[in-house]
Scaffold this active site. Structure first.
Site, PDB file in Angstrom:
ATOM      1  N   HIS A   1      39.194  12.505 -17.115  1.00 54.04           N
ATOM      2  CA  HIS A   1      39.113  11.576 -15.992  1.00 54.04           C
ATOM      3  C   HIS A   1      38.875  12.324 -14.703  1.00 54.04           C
ATOM      4  O   HIS A   1      39.283  13.473 -14.537  1.00 54.04           O
ATOM      5  CB  HIS A   1      40.386  10.732 -15.868  1.00 54.04           C
ATOM      6  CG  HIS A   1      41.652  11.526 -15.825  1.00 54.04           C
ATOM      7  ND1 HIS A   1      42.237  12.035 -16.961  1.00 54.04           N
ATOM      8  CD2 HIS A   1      42.440  11.907 -14.794  1.00 54.04           C
ATOM      9  CE1 HIS A   1      43.336  12.686 -16.629  1.00 54.04           C
ATOM     10  NE2 HIS A   1      43.476  12.639 -15.309  1.00 54.04           N
TER      11      HIS A   1
ATOM     12  N   HIS B   1      39.559  11.932 -10.556  1.00 53.23           N
ATOM     13  CA  HIS B   1      40.309  11.232  -9.514  1.00 53.23           C
ATOM     14  C   HIS B   1      39.429  11.120  -8.272  1.00 53.23           C
ATOM     15  O   HIS B   1      38.810  12.106  -7.857  1.00 53.23           O
ATOM     16  CB  HIS B   1      41.542  12.032  -9.082  1.00 53.23           C
ATOM     17  CG  HIS B   1      42.586  12.233 -10.129  1.00 53.23           C
ATOM     18  ND1 HIS B   1      43.732  11.473 -10.181  1.00 53.23           N
ATOM     19  CD2 HIS B   1      42.689  13.108 -11.148  1.00 53.23           C
ATOM     20  CE1 HIS B   1      44.492  11.890 -11.180  1.00 53.23           C
ATOM     21  NE2 HIS B   1      43.879  12.893 -11.789  1.00 53.23           N
TER      22      HIS B   1
END
Ligand code: AMP
Length: 145
Positions: free
Chosen positions: A106, A108
């Site tokens: 992922h 951010h």
């Protein structure tokens, strides 16, 4: 958790992808999901993940990585328009010693505001879900058609 472990299909983002736990979704297509971080470090803290399982940047298919980074740019622009922060930090952690706590790749998107201190990474209080949903809608409105 080492960098080379096997993918855990029960990690929290895998559960979000399967719809087993809720998320405040910002964007979704065949390859990517973006949603609000439930423990935001700042107002508008958004995550972008691939749907295909991978633990980190090292074990991600390059084509998928290219899609995720391109979409991260598009969503970052929308976050910028939605919240008008003074800066935006993009982070991506690989392995627990580097700060990774959820082992599904992922990125951010963390808006930065000069007059407000950054919250702790992967800590603090869970945000109000309705507030996150409202923030997600605000970002969505700024995404290209
Ligand atoms: P990292 O530490 O880079 O692996 O980031 C994981 C992020 O996931 C942290 O910023 C957490 O606040 C966030 N997080 C944990 N659980 C949830 C959840 N259920 N929904 C949305 N974000 C979450």
């Amino acid at each position: 958790m080492s960098l080379n472990g096997t993918y855990d299909p029960d990690n929290i983002f895998a559960k979000i992808l399967r719809g087993e736990i809720p998320s405040a979704a910002v964007y979704e297509d065949d390859h990517i999901l973006s949603f609000m971080d439930a423990f935001p470090q700042s107002k508008g803290h958004t995550l972008v993940i691939p749907k295909v399982p991978s633990r980190n940047l090292l074990d991600t298919d390059p084509d998928i990585l290219a899609r995720v980074t391109a979409q991260t740019q598009i969503i970052t622009r929308a976050v910028h328009e939605a919240f008008e922060p003074d800066g935006i930090t993009i982070t991506q952690f690989n392995g627990a010693p580097a700060g990774q706590t959820v082992f599904h790749l992922h990125f951010h998107i963390i808006p930065r505001y000069t007059d407000s201190a950054l919250g702790a990474h992967a800590g603090g209080q869970m945000a109000d879900f309705e507030e996150l949903t409202a923030q997600a809608a605000k970002i969505r409105q700024k995404l290209p058609e």
